[in-house]
Design an enzyme around this catalytic site. Structure first.
Site, PDB file in Angstrom:
ATOM      1  N   CYS A  78      73.570 -45.017 -48.559  1.00 36.67           N
ATOM      2  CA  CYS A  78      72.457 -44.758 -47.369  1.00 36.67           C
ATOM      3  C   CYS A  78      71.579 -46.097 -47.480  1.00 36.67           C
ATOM      4  O   CYS A  78      71.995 -46.932 -47.499  1.00 36.67           O
ATOM      5  CB  CYS A  78      71.835 -43.614 -47.594  1.00 36.67           C
ATOM      6  SG  CYS A  78      70.909 -43.248 -48.874  1.00 36.67           S
ATOM      7  N   ARG A  79      70.204 -45.718 -47.305  1.00 38.99           N
ATOM      8  CA  ARG A  79      69.389 -47.051 -47.366  1.00 38.99           C
ATOM      9  C   ARG A  79      68.841 -47.492 -48.772  1.00 38.99           C
ATOM     10  O   ARG A  79      69.124 -48.333 -49.220  1.00 38.99           O
ATOM     11  CB  ARG A  79      68.180 -46.757 -46.557  1.00 38.99           C
ATOM     12  CG  ARG A  79      66.732 -47.857 -46.514  1.00 38.99           C
ATOM     13  CD  ARG A  79      65.782 -47.331 -45.580  1.00 38.99           C
ATOM     14  NE  ARG A  79      64.974 -46.655 -46.502  1.00 38.99           N
ATOM     15  CZ  ARG A  79      64.020 -46.990 -47.589  1.00 38.99           C
ATOM     16  NH1 ARG A  79      63.851 -48.276 -47.686  1.00 38.99           N
ATOM     17  NH2 ARG A  79      63.339 -46.124 -48.011  1.00 38.99           N
TER      18      ARG A  79
END
Length: 114
Positions: A78-79
C-alpha cells in the site's frame, strides 16, 4: 510468521520471477499517481470479495489468473504497509497462507527508486 518482503527482495522478484503476484491495495486516486511495476490494483475494501471470486471471474476482472492458495510469491503493498497488512489478514483467513507484505510499501519504493 509475517515474513515481510524487503525492497531488495522485491527488486529481485520483479527482475527474475514469473510467479510474482504483486497486489496494490491503495485507492484508485493513489494508484493513478504511480505504482510499482507489474502490480495489480485491488483496493483494500475489495480484497476479500476479489479473493472469494471464482477463478473465471477473478481473471475477467483483474486480467490475471487467480492466485493458488499456496502461491509462493503473493505480495501485497500500500502506501506505508498498514493497509497491506490488513489485506494479508483478510486473505490468510481465506487460506492464502503464504501471502506476504512489502512492509515498506510505496513510500519505501519511491525513496529507493528516486
Amino acid at each position: 510468521m509475517t515474513n515481510p518482503v524487503t525492497y531488495e527482495e522485491l527488486k529481485a522478484l520483479l527482475a527474475k520471477s514469473k510467479d510474482l503476484i504483486l497486489i496494490d491495495v491503495r485507492e484508485t486516486d493513489e494508484v493513478n499517481r504511480g505504482c510499482i511495476p507489474r502490480s495489480i490494483h485491488i483496493a483494500l475494501g475489495t480484497v476479500e470479495t476479489a479473493f472469494k471470486m471464482s477463478p473465471e471471474d477473478f481473471q475477467a476482472t483483474y486480467g490475471i489468473p487467480k492466485p493458488a492458495l499456496d502461491a509462493p510469491e503473493l505480495v501485497f503493498y500500500c502506501r506505508s504497509g498498514r493497509r497491506s497488512a490488513e489485506a494479508i489478514s483478510k486473505v490468510r483467513e481465506l487460506g492464502y497462507v503464504k501471502a506476504r507484505n512489502y512492509s515498506g510499501s510505496y513510500l519505501d519504493w519511491c525513496e529507493r527508486e528516486a
